[in-house]
Design an enzyme around this catalytic site. Sequence first.
Site, PDB file in Angstrom:
ATOM      1  N   THR A 154       0.817  -1.216   0.000  1.00 56.60           N
ATOM      2  CA  THR A 154       0.000   0.000   0.000  1.00 56.60           C
ATOM      3  C   THR A 154       0.854   1.271   0.000  1.00 56.60           C
ATOM      4  O   THR A 154       1.954   1.291   0.528  1.00 56.60           O
ATOM      5  CB  THR A 154      -0.945   0.020   1.236  1.00 56.60           C
ATOM      6  OG1 THR A 154      -1.657  -1.192   1.269  1.00 56.60           O
ATOM      7  CG2 THR A 154      -1.940   1.146   1.186  1.00 56.60           C
ATOM      8  N   GLY A 184      -9.596  -5.004   0.709  1.00 53.86           N
ATOM      9  CA  GLY A 184      -8.822  -4.708   1.912  1.00 53.86           C
ATOM     10  C   GLY A 184      -9.341  -3.465   2.624  1.00 53.86           C
ATOM     11  O   GLY A 184     -10.454  -3.000   2.385  1.00 53.86           O
ATOM     12  N   THR A 204      -1.419   1.295   6.473  1.00 48.59           N
ATOM     13  CA  THR A 204      -0.779   0.318   5.587  1.00 48.59           C
ATOM     14  C   THR A 204      -0.498  -0.925   6.415  1.00 48.59           C
ATOM     15  O   THR A 204      -0.116  -0.828   7.576  1.00 48.59           O
ATOM     16  CB  THR A 204       0.532   0.870   4.983  1.00 48.59           C
ATOM     17  OG1 THR A 204       1.284  -0.227   4.453  1.00 48.59           O
ATOM     18  CG2 THR A 204       1.405   1.600   5.989  1.00 48.59           C
TER      19      THR A 204
HETATM   20  N1  GLY Z   1      -3.489  -2.680   3.417  1.00 51.34           N
HETATM   21  C1  GLY Z   1      -3.831  -3.105   2.141  1.00 51.34           C
HETATM   22  C2  GLY Z   1      -4.638  -4.313   2.084  1.00 51.34           C
HETATM   23  O1  GLY Z   1      -4.642  -5.124   2.996  1.00 51.34           O
HETATM   24  O2  GLY Z   1      -5.302  -4.480   1.094  1.00 51.34           O
END
Ligand code: GLY
Length: 281
Positions: A154, A184, A204
């Site tokens: 991310t 997500g 993130t």
């Molecule tokens: N943090 C990004 C995801 O898990 O999609």
Amino acid sequence: MKAIIVHGGAGKVHTKEEIPPRIETCKKAALSGFEILKKGETSIDAAVEAVKIFEDNPLFNAGKGSYLTEKGEVEMDAGIMNGNTLKIGAVSGIKHVKNPIELARAVMEKSKHNFLIGEGAEEFALKNNLPLVPNEYFITERTKKLFADKIHDTVGAVALDEKGVISVAVSTGGTPMKMSGRVGDSPLVGSGFYANERFGAVATGIGEDIMRAVLTFRIALYLEKGINTAIKEAIAYLTKINGKAGVIALDKNGNIAFEYNTEMMFYAFMKDGMSDPEGGI
Ligand code: GLY
């Protein structure tokens, strides 16, 4: 006061050689966003510009370089929020839009909705003349070799403009080898991103964990203690529930904060009074 903080993902370092170019790109993104703020443009413009730099760089898990699903495709998510108007734009399951953050922005500014997914989102991109590319454009030799145990994910930006407006932007390819259709935290307001008139934050890490903590909105619960303590407490809560993530944030006075409980998180920031961006892991 003008300020911007960006991140290029939290997780594990793949190889030592990747560290310097990733930090350099974080600094470039922070600097480019800050240049926009210096011209008197908005924090939305600055946050989008910074995120696009990551999306166009194949070293990061967003846009080109996004992780692959179990089926070997790329499916991307993005989100954006204006802390003044509380307007939101989010997209998920994007397979062809070159810069998903631009589509999230179009949803926020040009549609009557907050969140579009899949085909409908891409039809909306087409109507708004956003560049579309084949799914293969996003796939690289590097991402073909990555598997689920190597989270490193991310990208995001939080910016404060001269008018005191805080905006946030986030973009991701999700987790490696995710199921097709998996969504997500990144396009979910309050989990992957949140902004209001007092602070803005993006997350993130492992989306499933970030959602359970409602991580970026959680910061608001502790904000009276100051932004630094607030994000520490939000990450402490995440640790308590066995979650892994990082957060970047800033408040309306331009105070910058970042915290993570992963091995590392790439970040950079720049604010009034600094001649160069500061960055690290
Ligand atoms: N943090 C990004 C995801 O898990 O999609």
